[in-house]
Scaffold this motif. Structure first.
Motif, mmCIF file in Angstrom:
data_model
loop_
_atom_site.group_PDB
_atom_site.id
_atom_site.type_symbol
_atom_site.label_atom_id
_atom_site.label_comp_id
_atom_site.label_asym_id
_atom_site.label_seq_id
_atom_site.Cartn_x
_atom_site.Cartn_y
_atom_site.Cartn_z
ATOM 1 N N GLY A 404 6.807 -3.012 18.817
ATOM 2 C CA GLY A 404 5.560 -2.386 19.254
ATOM 3 C C GLY A 404 4.759 -3.284 20.173
ATOM 4 O O GLY A 404 4.234 -2.848 21.202
ATOM 5 N N ILE A 405 4.630 -4.587 19.792
ATOM 6 C CA ILE A 405 3.849 -5.477 20.646
ATOM 7 C C ILE A 405 4.571 -5.752 21.958
ATOM 8 O O ILE A 405 3.944 -5.893 23.019
ATOM 9 C CB ILE A 405 3.510 -6.796 19.916
ATOM 10 C CG1 ILE A 405 2.398 -7.537 20.682
ATOM 11 C CG2 ILE A 405 4.721 -7.667 19.722
ATOM 12 C CD1 ILE A 405 1.855 -8.742 19.959
ATOM 13 N N LEU A 406 5.912 -5.761 21.924
ATOM 14 C CA LEU A 406 6.654 -5.942 23.181
ATOM 15 C C LEU A 406 6.428 -4.773 24.117
ATOM 16 O O LEU A 406 6.210 -4.956 25.327
ATOM 17 C CB LEU A 406 8.147 -6.113 22.876
ATOM 18 C CG LEU A 406 8.549 -7.448 22.252
ATOM 19 C CD1 LEU A 406 10.028 -7.428 21.862
ATOM 20 C CD2 LEU A 406 8.263 -8.598 23.208
ATOM 21 N N LEU A 407 6.479 -3.561 23.570
ATOM 22 C CA LEU A 407 6.251 -2.378 24.402
ATOM 23 C C LEU A 407 4.837 -2.383 24.958
ATOM 24 O O LEU A 407 4.597 -2.065 26.136
ATOM 25 C CB LEU A 407 6.504 -1.109 23.579
ATOM 26 C CG LEU A 407 6.329 0.221 24.322
ATOM 27 C CD1 LEU A 407 7.299 0.301 25.503
ATOM 28 C CD2 LEU A 407 6.534 1.406 23.376
ATOM 29 N N GLY A 408 3.864 -2.769 24.123
ATOM 30 C CA GLY A 408 2.482 -2.838 24.592
ATOM 31 C C GLY A 408 2.311 -3.856 25.696
ATOM 32 O O GLY A 408 1.597 -3.615 26.687
ATOM 33 N N LYS A 409 2.971 -4.998 25.584
ATOM 34 C CA LYS A 409 2.858 -6.032 26.611
ATOM 35 C C LYS A 409 3.536 -5.590 27.912
ATOM 36 O O LYS A 409 3.085 -5.941 29.007
ATOM 37 C CB LYS A 409 3.462 -7.344 26.101
ATOM 38 C CG LYS A 409 2.638 -8.022 25.007
ATOM 39 C CD LYS A 409 1.224 -8.302 25.499
ATOM 40 C CE LYS A 409 0.353 -8.877 24.413
ATOM 41 N NZ LYS A 409 -1.030 -9.079 24.874
ATOM 42 N N ILE A 410 4.629 -4.828 27.804
ATOM 43 C CA ILE A 410 5.278 -4.307 29.009
ATOM 44 C C ILE A 410 4.335 -3.377 29.755
ATOM 45 O O ILE A 410 4.186 -3.447 30.988
ATOM 46 C CB ILE A 410 6.592 -3.588 28.630
ATOM 47 C CG1 ILE A 410 7.634 -4.613 28.160
ATOM 48 C CG2 ILE A 410 7.138 -2.796 29.807
ATOM 49 C CD1 ILE A 410 8.873 -3.990 27.571
ATOM 50 N N ASN A 411 3.652 -2.502 29.012
ATOM 51 C CA ASN A 411 2.686 -1.600 29.631
ATOM 52 C C ASN A 411 1.499 -2.360 30.205
ATOM 53 O O ASN A 411 0.992 -2.015 31.281
ATOM 54 C CB ASN A 411 2.207 -0.564 28.613
ATOM 55 C CG ASN A 411 3.295 0.420 28.228
ATOM 56 O OD1 ASN A 411 4.146 0.762 29.055
ATOM 57 N ND2 ASN A 411 3.291 0.872 26.986
ATOM 58 N N GLN A 412 1.052 -3.402 29.460
ATOM 59 C CA GLN A 412 -0.065 -4.217 29.954
ATOM 60 C C GLN A 412 0.323 -4.913 31.263
ATOM 61 O O GLN A 412 -0.467 -4.973 32.213
ATOM 62 C CB GLN A 412 -0.465 -5.246 28.900
ATOM 63 C CG GLN A 412 -1.679 -6.087 29.285
ATOM 64 C CD GLN A 412 -2.038 -7.105 28.208
ATOM 65 O OE1 GLN A 412 -1.433 -7.135 27.136
ATOM 66 N NE2 GLN A 412 -3.012 -7.932 28.494
ATOM 67 N N ALA A 413 1.534 -5.453 31.318
ATOM 68 C CA ALA A 413 2.005 -6.104 32.542
ATOM 69 C C ALA A 413 2.119 -5.101 33.685
ATOM 70 O O ALA A 413 1.754 -5.394 34.839
ATOM 71 C CB ALA A 413 3.353 -6.770 32.274
ATOM 72 N N SER A 414 2.611 -3.906 33.391
ATOM 73 C CA SER A 414 2.737 -2.877 34.425
ATOM 74 C C SER A 414 1.373 -2.521 34.981
ATOM 75 O O SER A 414 1.212 -2.319 36.193
ATOM 76 C CB SER A 414 3.430 -1.643 33.848
ATOM 77 O OG SER A 414 3.483 -0.602 34.802
ATOM 78 N N GLU A 415 0.353 -2.447 34.117
ATOM 79 C CA GLU A 415 -1.005 -2.131 34.553
ATOM 80 C C GLU A 415 -1.539 -3.196 35.500
ATOM 81 O O GLU A 415 -2.241 -2.892 36.467
ATOM 82 C CB GLU A 415 -1.915 -2.006 33.333
ATOM 83 C CG GLU A 415 -3.365 -1.734 33.681
ATOM 84 C CD GLU A 415 -4.290 -1.894 32.485
ATOM 85 O OE1 GLU A 415 -5.509 -1.807 32.684
ATOM 86 O OE2 GLU A 415 -3.794 -2.115 31.357
ATOM 87 N N GLN A 416 -1.181 -4.463 35.205
ATOM 88 C CA GLN A 416 -1.669 -5.565 36.039
ATOM 89 C C GLN A 416 -0.721 -5.884 37.204
ATOM 90 O O GLN A 416 -0.848 -6.924 37.835
ATOM 91 C CB GLN A 416 -1.860 -6.807 35.164
ATOM 92 C CG GLN A 416 -2.899 -6.620 34.070
ATOM 93 C CD GLN A 416 -3.112 -7.872 33.234
ATOM 94 O OE1 GLN A 416 -2.765 -8.979 33.670
ATOM 95 N NE2 GLN A 416 -3.697 -7.701 32.059
ATOM 96 N N GLN A 417 0.217 -4.959 37.429
ATOM 97 C CA GLN A 417 1.157 -5.111 38.536
ATOM 98 C C GLN A 417 1.978 -6.404 38.419
ATOM 99 O O GLN A 417 2.148 -7.160 39.366
ATOM 100 C CB GLN A 417 0.434 -5.056 39.894
ATOM 101 C CG GLN A 417 -0.258 -3.725 40.161
ATOM 102 C CD GLN A 417 -0.933 -3.681 41.511
ATOM 103 O OE1 GLN A 417 -1.041 -4.687 42.211
ATOM 104 N NE2 GLN A 417 -1.372 -2.498 41.904
#
Length: 549
Positions: A404-417
């Motif tokens: 779950g935290i890995l998926l959240g961090k992937i989305n967070q990174a995608s948001e920050q380009q």
């Protein structure tokens, strides 16, 4: 700084039901004590004065009788034909000068040669208490009833050479003696009454002073407050130790004994002891000197690391001591980690929400442009990408919280380009303990956030983060690489120290320190090396459960 005021204590009193207050009880009890003392003292003085006056009058009578008996003219008069005619004129002035009630001189047959009443001269002496003087030659004081009434009288024999020829009797009437004793008793009881009144006023003053010293509280209220204070003190989850102005321990609760001494001491062994001897590293002696508080100082006692807050204690502006409180650092760190994890989850959800909103705006724009085919294609592309990540994480990571935290961090990174990738060879199938899971979640949250901060200054095309994890072998291994600027060599020795940070701003320097402590507690290690992407590579290694010592 801790300061108590009288009103603070009075407000906390419970006012239990009572019939008489402390002041009334003290005045009543002291009053009864004074009355009892005065009563027994009066009886004692009555007997003492009576005995003293009788002794003094007896000694005075005996002295006068001896003077008369040893007068040569008295003995010479016994040889005359009319002794009374010579003795009466000699005795009468002496009687008047000494204030004696009577001076009687009698011969060996107890016939009077002198008497205050001339009619009694020539008659036999009354009282039958002359034998000791006439027969044995004794001088003594006796009490008997004579012709003038009951009297206290002294008897002294009269000698002619070695022969007893008569007796002298000098006396004071009992009625007069009692009248004299009565005068003394009246003055004595009057004095005792004055003493009693003064003592009663003093009792009222003492009771008022004690009542004010106790802040107006009753004994029942004091007992209730003491019980409440002890209950609160012993049940609080913080250690508390207090000293007086001389640095001697006056208070110590159960938690302080547990944190500082492992619970191996009792209150009785420490109360009254100097704090410098019991706890040489304590701040309290310094607090007493400087009267300045100290907050959140980290110290270690035995197996416990604690945060110490210390400050002076004042009463009405006067320094009366100092107090230190101890909070278990482990519990605070645990709470901090839990809050940090919640923050990580919240950030991940926020990133997903923001990313999803951007995608919705993209879909909305395409719909406005009537690009239905592009909308469907975009939805299928996003769905495939999301499903691919979810499928990959579910397949490669057995722990749902880690995935779950890995998926959240992937989305967070995608948001920050930021381009964040997970090595296809990564896998984590080993079941995690609570300690391992907590350490990994904290490490992933902190390290990925640090990597995101490290690459944000790079151009969009140069922002890369790579994750690799595996449980092949005896250890669980995580590597987080970034394309940032890396870690300066001079910062490496203190990188994991609490409070040290390469970032600007307050409240920095706790993430890596906390992460390192958690990993160490799980039996693992963390170190940093140069990344193949050009920045830093953090490596986390935690032994599997069966290998933890």
């Amino acid at each position: 700084m801790i300061q108590f005021q009288k009103e603070d204590i009075v407000k906390r009193a419970l006012h239990p039901k009572r019939t008489l207050n402390l002041k009334s009880k003290m005045i009543g009890l002291i009053g009864l004590l004074i009355i009892a003392i005065i009563f027994f003292m009066g009886i004692f003085l009555h007997h003492f004065i009576t005995d003293t006056l009788k002794t003094q009058l007896g000694d005075q009578a005996l002295s006068v009788a001896e003077s008369v008996a040893h007068n040569p003219a008295i003995a010479e008069a016994f040889r005359s034909n009319d002794p009374a005619a010579q003795i009466q004129p000699l005795v009468s002035p002496i009687q008047q000068a000494t204030s004696a009630e009577f001076i009687v001189v009698g011969n060996k047959d107890e016939i009077r040669y002198s008497h205050p009443n001339p009619e009694e001269i020539g008659k036999k002496m009354v009282g039958e208490d002359n034998q000791r003087a006439l027969q044995h030659g004794e001088s003594y004081v006796s009490e008997a009833t004579g012709s003038l009434g009951n009297s206290l009288r002294a008897k002294v024999p009269i000698y002619s050479g070695s022969e007893i020829i008569g007796v002298v009797s000098v006396g004071f009437l009992a009625d007069n003696i009692q009248a004299l004793i009565g005068n003394y008793k009246q003055e004595t009881w009057l004095m005792l009454l004055v003493i009693g009144l003064v003592s009663l006023l003093a009792a009222i003053g003492i009771a008022t002073y004690i009542k004010n010293s106790l802040y107006g509280l009753e004994p029942e209220e004091i007992s209730e407050l003491l019980f409440q204070k002890e209950t609160i003190l012993q049940s609080t989850h913080e250690g508390i130790i207090a000293v007086n102005e001389n640095g001697q321990i006056t208070l110590l609760n159960q938690m302080a004994k547990l944190l500082l001494f492992g619970g191996e001491v009792t209150d009785k062994t420490l109360i009254g002891e100097p704090i410098q001897r019991v706890l040489p590293t304590s701040d309290l002696p310094v607090i007493l000197k400087t009267q300045e508080s100290r907050y959140d100082k980290e110290q270690q006692y035995g197996n416990h690391v604690v945060y110490v807050n210390s400050g002076p204690i004042y009463n009405g502006g006067t320094l009366i001591g100092a107090v230190s409180t101890f909070r278990n650092k482990t519990e605070i760190d645990k709470l901090t980690k839990e809050l940090f994890q919640i923050k990580q989850y919240a950030n991940a959800l926020r990133a997903q929400t923001h990313e999803f909103s951007n995608k919705l705006y993209t879909i909305s724009g395409l719909l406005h442009l009537n690009k239905k085919e592009e909308v469907l294609k975009f939805i299928r592309m996003e769905q495939d990408a999301q499903q691919e990540w979810i499928h990959q994480l579910i397949e490669k990571v057995s722990d749902p919280l880690v995935s779950g935290i890995l998926l959240g961090k992937i989305n967070q990174a995608s948001e920050q380009q930021v381009q964040m990738t997970i090595d296809p060879e990564s896998s984590l199938k080993t079941p995690l303990t609570d300690l391992q899971r907590q350490a990994l979640l904290t490490a992933l949250g902190n390290l990925v956030d640090n990597s995101l901060d490290a690459v944000k200054e790079k151009p969009a095309t140069g922002r890369h983060i790579s994750l690799y994890f595996t449980d092949v072998g005896d250890d669980i291994l995580f590597e987080i690489d970034d394309s940032g600027s890396g870690i300066p060599d001079d910062a490496l020795p203190k990188l994991f120290d609490t409070g040290f940070s390469l970032k600007n701003g307050a409240d920095r320097g706790y993430g890596l320190s906390t992460t390192n402590q958690l990993i160490a507690r799980a039996g693992g290690v963390m170190h940093v090396e140069e990344s193949e992407l050009g920045g830093a590579c953090f490596v986390v290694s935690i032994p599997k459960e069966e290998n933890i010592q």
